[in-house]
Design a protein around this motif. Sequence first.
Motif, PDB file in Angstrom:
ATOM      1  N   ASN A 105       0.808  -1.220   0.000  1.00 58.58           N
ATOM      2  CA  ASN A 105       0.000   0.000   0.000  1.00 58.58           C
ATOM      3  C   ASN A 105       0.836   1.262   0.000  1.00 58.58           C
ATOM      4  OD1 ASN A 105      -2.093  -1.690   0.174  1.00 58.58           O
ATOM      5  ND2 ASN A 105      -2.669  -1.203   2.268  1.00 58.58           N
ATOM      6  N   ARG A 113       0.770  10.183  -4.589  1.00 66.14           N
ATOM      7  CA  ARG A 113       1.136  11.510  -4.106  1.00 66.14           C
ATOM      8  C   ARG A 113       2.069  12.218  -5.066  1.00 66.14           C
ATOM      9  NH1 ARG A 113       0.731  12.898   1.183  1.00 66.14           N
ATOM     10  NH2 ARG A 113       1.605  14.866   0.470  1.00 66.14           N
ATOM     11  N   ILE A 122      -4.728  15.674 -13.702  1.00 67.18           N
ATOM     12  CA  ILE A 122      -6.043  15.947 -13.132  1.00 67.18           C
ATOM     13  C   ILE A 122      -6.481  14.818 -12.211  1.00 67.18           C
ATOM     14  CG2 ILE A 122      -8.410  16.504 -13.709  1.00 67.18           C
ATOM     15  CD1 ILE A 122      -6.380  18.444 -14.756  1.00 67.18           C
ATOM     16  N   TYR A 128      -5.223  -0.962  -5.917  1.00 63.84           N
ATOM     17  CA  TYR A 128      -4.307  -1.708  -5.056  1.00 63.84           C
ATOM     18  C   TYR A 128      -4.079  -3.129  -5.527  1.00 63.84           C
ATOM     19  CZ  TYR A 128      -4.324   1.683  -1.194  1.00 63.84           C
ATOM     20  OH  TYR A 128      -4.154   2.784  -0.420  1.00 63.84           O
TER      21      TYR A 128
ATOM     22  N   ASP B  37      -9.810  -3.133  -1.516  1.00 61.04           N
ATOM     23  CA  ASP B  37      -8.552  -2.922  -0.771  1.00 61.04           C
ATOM     24  C   ASP B  37      -8.333  -1.454  -0.510  1.00 61.04           C
ATOM     25  OD1 ASP B  37      -6.725  -5.553  -2.420  1.00 61.04           O
ATOM     26  OD2 ASP B  37      -7.736  -5.505  -0.485  1.00 61.04           O
ATOM     27  N   LYS B  38      -8.600  -0.635  -1.507  1.00 62.85           N
ATOM     28  CA  LYS B  38      -8.367   0.792  -1.354  1.00 62.85           C
ATOM     29  C   LYS B  38      -9.303   1.348  -0.295  1.00 62.85           C
ATOM     30  CE  LYS B  38      -7.028   4.448  -4.284  1.00 62.85           C
ATOM     31  NZ  LYS B  38      -6.798   4.779  -5.663  1.00 62.85           N
ATOM     32  N   GLY B  41      -7.890   0.161   2.977  1.00 67.47           N
ATOM     33  CA  GLY B  41      -6.568   0.729   3.235  1.00 67.47           C
ATOM     34  C   GLY B  41      -6.609   2.231   3.389  1.00 67.47           C
ATOM     35  N   GLY B  42      -7.696   2.840   2.890  1.00 68.18           N
ATOM     36  CA  GLY B  42      -7.787   4.290   2.935  1.00 68.18           C
ATOM     37  C   GLY B  42      -7.727   4.839   4.345  1.00 68.18           C
ATOM     38  N   LEU B  44      -5.722   4.131   6.488  1.00 69.47           N
ATOM     39  CA  LEU B  44      -4.341   4.336   6.931  1.00 69.47           C
ATOM     40  C   LEU B  44      -3.798   5.691   6.494  1.00 69.47           C
ATOM     41  CD1 LEU B  44      -2.921   0.872   5.910  1.00 69.47           C
ATOM     42  CD2 LEU B  44      -3.429   1.642   8.210  1.00 69.47           C
ATOM     43  N   HIS B  45      -4.430   6.239   5.452  1.00 71.33           N
ATOM     44  CA  HIS B  45      -3.838   7.453   4.879  1.00 71.33           C
ATOM     45  C   HIS B  45      -4.691   8.661   5.187  1.00 71.33           C
ATOM     46  CE1 HIS B  45      -1.274   4.636   3.055  1.00 71.33           C
ATOM     47  NE2 HIS B  45      -2.125   4.203   2.180  1.00 71.33           N
ATOM     48  N   GLU B  49      -1.393  15.873   5.835  1.00 68.90           N
ATOM     49  CA  GLU B  49      -0.889  16.163   4.488  1.00 68.90           C
ATOM     50  C   GLU B  49      -1.677  15.409   3.444  1.00 68.90           C
ATOM     51  OE1 GLU B  49       3.341  14.481   6.164  1.00 68.90           O
ATOM     52  OE2 GLU B  49       2.930  14.575   4.035  1.00 68.90           O
ATOM     53  N   ASP B  50      -2.058  14.176   3.762  1.00 67.78           N
ATOM     54  CA  ASP B  50      -2.819  13.414   2.783  1.00 67.78           C
ATOM     55  C   ASP B  50      -4.137  14.101   2.469  1.00 67.78           C
ATOM     56  OD1 ASP B  50      -1.713  10.413   4.320  1.00 67.78           O
ATOM     57  OD2 ASP B  50      -1.041  11.285   2.428  1.00 67.78           O
ATOM     58  N   SER B  53      -3.540  17.128   0.321  1.00 65.49           N
ATOM     59  CA  SER B  53      -3.242  16.815  -1.079  1.00 65.49           C
ATOM     60  C   SER B  53      -4.489  16.352  -1.805  1.00 65.49           C
ATOM     61  CB  SER B  53      -2.113  15.781  -1.123  1.00 65.49           C
ATOM     62  OG  SER B  53      -2.470  14.710  -1.902  1.00 65.49           O
ATOM     63  N   MET B  57      -6.314  18.096  -5.171  1.00 62.05           N
ATOM     64  CA  MET B  57      -6.691  17.398  -6.390  1.00 62.05           C
ATOM     65  C   MET B  57      -8.146  17.657  -6.740  1.00 62.05           C
ATOM     66  SD  MET B  57      -4.318  15.982  -7.920  1.00 62.05           S
ATOM     67  CE  MET B  57      -4.951  14.719  -9.007  1.00 62.05           C
ATOM     68  N   ARG B  60      -8.602  21.047  -8.142  1.00 66.68           N
ATOM     69  CA  ARG B  60      -8.140  21.134  -9.523  1.00 66.68           C
ATOM     70  C   ARG B  60      -9.176  20.572 -10.474  1.00 66.68           C
ATOM     71  NH1 ARG B  60      -2.438  18.486 -10.564  1.00 66.68           N
ATOM     72  NH2 ARG B  60      -1.777  19.527  -8.674  1.00 66.68           N
ATOM     73  N   GLN B  61      -9.770  19.434 -10.070  1.00 64.18           N
ATOM     74  CA  GLN B  61     -10.757  18.819 -10.947  1.00 64.18           C
ATOM     75  C   GLN B  61     -11.987  19.689 -11.091  1.00 64.18           C
ATOM     76  OE1 GLN B  61     -11.393  14.938  -9.329  1.00 64.18           O
ATOM     77  NE2 GLN B  61      -9.329  14.244  -9.804  1.00 64.18           N
ATOM     78  N   ILE B  64     -11.434  22.500 -13.561  1.00 66.79           N
ATOM     79  CA  ILE B  64     -11.521  22.068 -14.957  1.00 66.79           C
ATOM     80  C   ILE B  64     -12.976  21.935 -15.363  1.00 66.79           C
ATOM     81  CG2 ILE B  64     -10.952  20.272 -16.569  1.00 66.79           C
ATOM     82  CD1 ILE B  64      -8.469  21.284 -15.746  1.00 66.79           C
TER      83      ILE B  64
END
Lengths: 807, 70
Positions: A105, A113, A122, A128, B37-38, B41-42, B44-45, B49-50, B53, B57, B60-61, B64
Motif C-alpha cells: 500500500n 502523491r 487531473i 491496489y 482494498d483501497k 486501506g484508505g 491508513l492514509h 498532508e494526505d 493533497s 486534487m 483542480r478537478q 476544470i
Amino acid sequence: MQSSNKLHSCSHCHLEFDAKTMIFESLEQKDYSFCCKGCQNVFHLLKDEGLDSFYEKVGSKKLHSVNNEHSSLSKFDQDGYAKKYITTNDNLNEISLIIEGIHCNACVWLNERILHQCEGIIEASINYTNHKAKIMWNPKEIKLSQIVEKIQSIGYNAYAYDSNLQEERVNKVRRDYYSRLLVGIFCTMNIMWIAIAQYAGFFTGMSQSIKDILNLAEFILATPTLFYTGWFYFKGSFYGLKNRMINMDFLIVSGTLSTYFYSIYVSLTGFGEVYFESVTMIITFIFAGKYLEVLSKKNAVDSLDGISSSIPSEQTVIANGHKKVVDTTMVQTGDIIEVRPGEKIAIDGVLYKHAGNFDEASISGESIPIYKKTGDKITSGTVCLDSVIQYRASKDFANSMIQSITTLLEESLTKKPKIEKMVNQISGYFSLMVLLMAVLTFLGWKILGVSFEDAFIISISVIIIACPCALGLATPVATLIGVSLGAKKGILFKTSSHLETMAKATTIVLDKTGTITNGKPDVINFIKENEFDLNLLYSLVKSSTHPISKAIVDYLESIDKNIKEYVLDDMKNIEARGLKASFNNVSLLGGNTELFKEMNIDFKLDTSRSVFVFSIDNKIVCFFELEDKLKTDAIITIENIKKLGLEIIMCTGDNSTVANDTAKKVGIDTVYSAMLPKDKANVVENLQRDKKIVITVGDGINDALALSSSDIAIAMGNNTDLTVKVSDIIFINNKITTLYDAIVLSKTVFNTIKQNLFFSLIYNFVTILFAVMGFVIPVIAAISMSLSSLIVVGNSLRIKRIFKNGR
Amino acid sequence: MDDNVISAMIFVSIGLGSLGLFAFLWGLKSGQFDDSDKFLGGALHDSEEDLNSAKKMTDRQDKIKKGKKK
C-alpha cells in the motif's frame, strides 16, 4: 566509518549488502547507508518533496533497488502509441498504466502523491489489487513521457495496459445490466404490494378514487421498468425487424407494450382492470434470466494478464561493445541480448556466451532445469537461472514463441456454440406463431360477439402467457448451477456454453505424461547386489534436485524411517549423468547407465525404464528401476468413461514402447506416439473432419496447438501459463477422476436443460390453449409465469444431487 | 381511509425507497465498489498532508469542470 564485514541494509530499499559496497551519508545528525546511487537519489527526492513519511509507511519491507537505466521515453509521445492507448475526453487525455515495482500500500500511496503533485495531472488513481493506474492529464501542461519519468524517478516503472480490453468491456456490460436489474427488482417489489391491494379490491370492491391513486403509483413504477430495464428488448426487436425477423424480443415487447397502454387506457377511463404488475414482472423475470447469462459469461481465469505482465518490457542490448537499454519490441534479429540471472527471456535466440541453466517450466512443464551451452536455442518464456548470459536474437519479439502462440490462441478464444444460432431461429418461428394466434383469438372472440375490451384482454393474455419466461430461465439457471458445482469440485469452466459442448462430446484425446501418469518417476524396483550402508546412498541423492533423485529419496525414507544423512566431501554433479562424492576415503558414484559406461564399469540391464545405479569404490552395490506411474484410479476412470460411450485416444510425444505399454495398462486401444505439437493438432483436426466432437486433455506447450483446435480444451493440474490461457476448462487438482466428474456433470446439466426446455414449451402450449379458450385473465397469466419459472429453477437445483451420493 | 393519507403513504415510501436506489446506482457508476482494498486501506492514509493533497486534487478537478461549462 564502519569497517566491519557485517551486512548493512540500504536505507531506501532495505536490501542487505556488504559494508564495503555501500555509500554512507550523514544528514541532520542521522547516518544513512545506500546500496547504490539510485536509492540515494530517490531518498533525497522524497525528502525534498516532503514525502519521507513513505519510510514510516513502508516499515522495513524490502523493495527492489532503483534501476536508473531505462529505455528512451520518446515512445510515449509518439502518435502510434497515442492512438493505441490514449483516449481523449474534452481536451484531457486518459490512459491506463500498469505500475511496476509495487510491493504494498505504501508504494501505491507514494506513486499517487508524487503524481498528484505534478501540475497538469487531473486524476491519478491506482488500484491496489492489479496495480493499474488510471491517469487523466492535460496534454498542454504535461507530456506523458514526463509523467512516466516522474514515476521512474522514485524507483518504479510504468507501461501501458494493453492486454485483454475484452475484460474491461465485460465488466462494463455486467455493471450496466446490474443497474437495470436493480431498477426492475425495486419497481416490481413495490408494485406487488400495491397490486395486492388492488386484487383485494377486485373481490371486495374499492372506491374509484383510491383505485386512481393506486393506478398512478403503479404507472410511475412500471414506466422505468418497461423502458429502462426492458430497453434491450426494444433494441433487440428493432434489429430483428430490420432483418425481417420476428424474435423473442419482439414478442416480449408487443406483449408488454400492449398491456402497458391498455392499462393506461383503463386507468383513464375507469373500465376494467389494470395490469401494470404483469408488465413489470414479465420484464424483470426475463431480464433476470438474461443477467444470469451475462454473469456466467465471466471468465473464470485471469491468467492472461499474468503472462503479459511477466514479459520484461526492456532488454539490455550489446552493440559495438556498449550496453544499451532498449524496448523489447524494438529488438532486431541478430542483436546480442544480455540476460541476468532470474530474468525471463522474451525473445527467441541462440546462446552466444556463457553456458547456464534455464527453467523451462512455463513452456514444457518440466521441473528439471535444462543446461544449455553456446549454440543452443533459447526460447522465450523460459527463465535464465544462474549465470549472466548473452545470446543472439533469431527472431524479433512479435515472432518469438511466446508472442506467436499467444496471438494464435487469442484467436481461438472466440468460439460460439451452434446451439445459440438454432435457438434464435426457433424463437423466430415461435414468436410469429404466437402473435398470429393472438390476433386470431381476438378476431375469433369478436366474431363470437364479445365486447372489444374482453376480446382484447383475452388476446393479451395469450401473448403474456406465451411469454417465454421459463424458456428464458431454462438454460442460464441450469448452467449457472452446473458451473458453480463444478468449481467446488475443482473444475473451472471458462464459459457456460462449454458445458453443452462437453455433454455432446464423442471423443477424448489424452496426453500421457502428467495426464494419465503422474509426470514424475517413482521407484518400481530396487535390486540390491551387495549389503551396504543405505545412508551413503541417501546422502548422495539428497543433495540433488533431479526428479529421479527425489524419487529415490522418497523411496528410501519410506523403507527406513531412521535413515540419516552424512556430510559428504567432493560433491560433484555430472551433467545429465549423475552424482559423485566421497566419504571417509570411499568413493560414491550414482547415476544412469551412460555414466557407468563412461566410467568403464560394467553394468547391463535390459529394460525400457529409467535406471539409477549406485556403486561404492567402483563396485556396483544396487540399482533402481523407475517409472512414471499411472495416476490413482486411472484404470477405473478410463473404464467408466468408456462406459459413457466416449472414444478414448492417447496422443503423446514419448516413444512408442513406453506409450504402448502405458496404453495397454490403462485400457486405451488407439495410441499415437512420438507426436510433435503439429502432429497432435492434426489428429484432432482429422477427428473433427469425421464429424466427431473432440475433448483434448493435456499440459505443457506441446499440447497447446492441439488444445486450441479441439472443441473442448482441458488443462490438467501442473499446467503452463499458455495452456491455461487456451483451455476452456481447467482442472485445479491433478486427479484423473475429475475428468469423469466433469463429463458426468456436463451431461447432467445438458439433460436438465433439455428437461427445462421441454417443460416450458409444453407448459406454454397448454396455457396458450387455455388462454385462447378464454379461461385466463392477465393476472393468472402473470402468476402462472412465475410458477413456471420456479419449477424450472427447482428442476435445475436437482443437479446438485448427482454429487451427493458419495462420488 | 382518507384519500390523502393513502397517497401520502404510498408516495413517501416509494420516494424514500427510490432515494436509496439512486444512491446505490450512483455508487455503482462512480466506481465506489470497484476496489475493496483501497476502501479498507484508505483508513491508513488520513494524515493532515494526505487530506490536504486530496483537497488540492479535487479543487483542480472542479476548476476544470467549471472551465468546461463556460
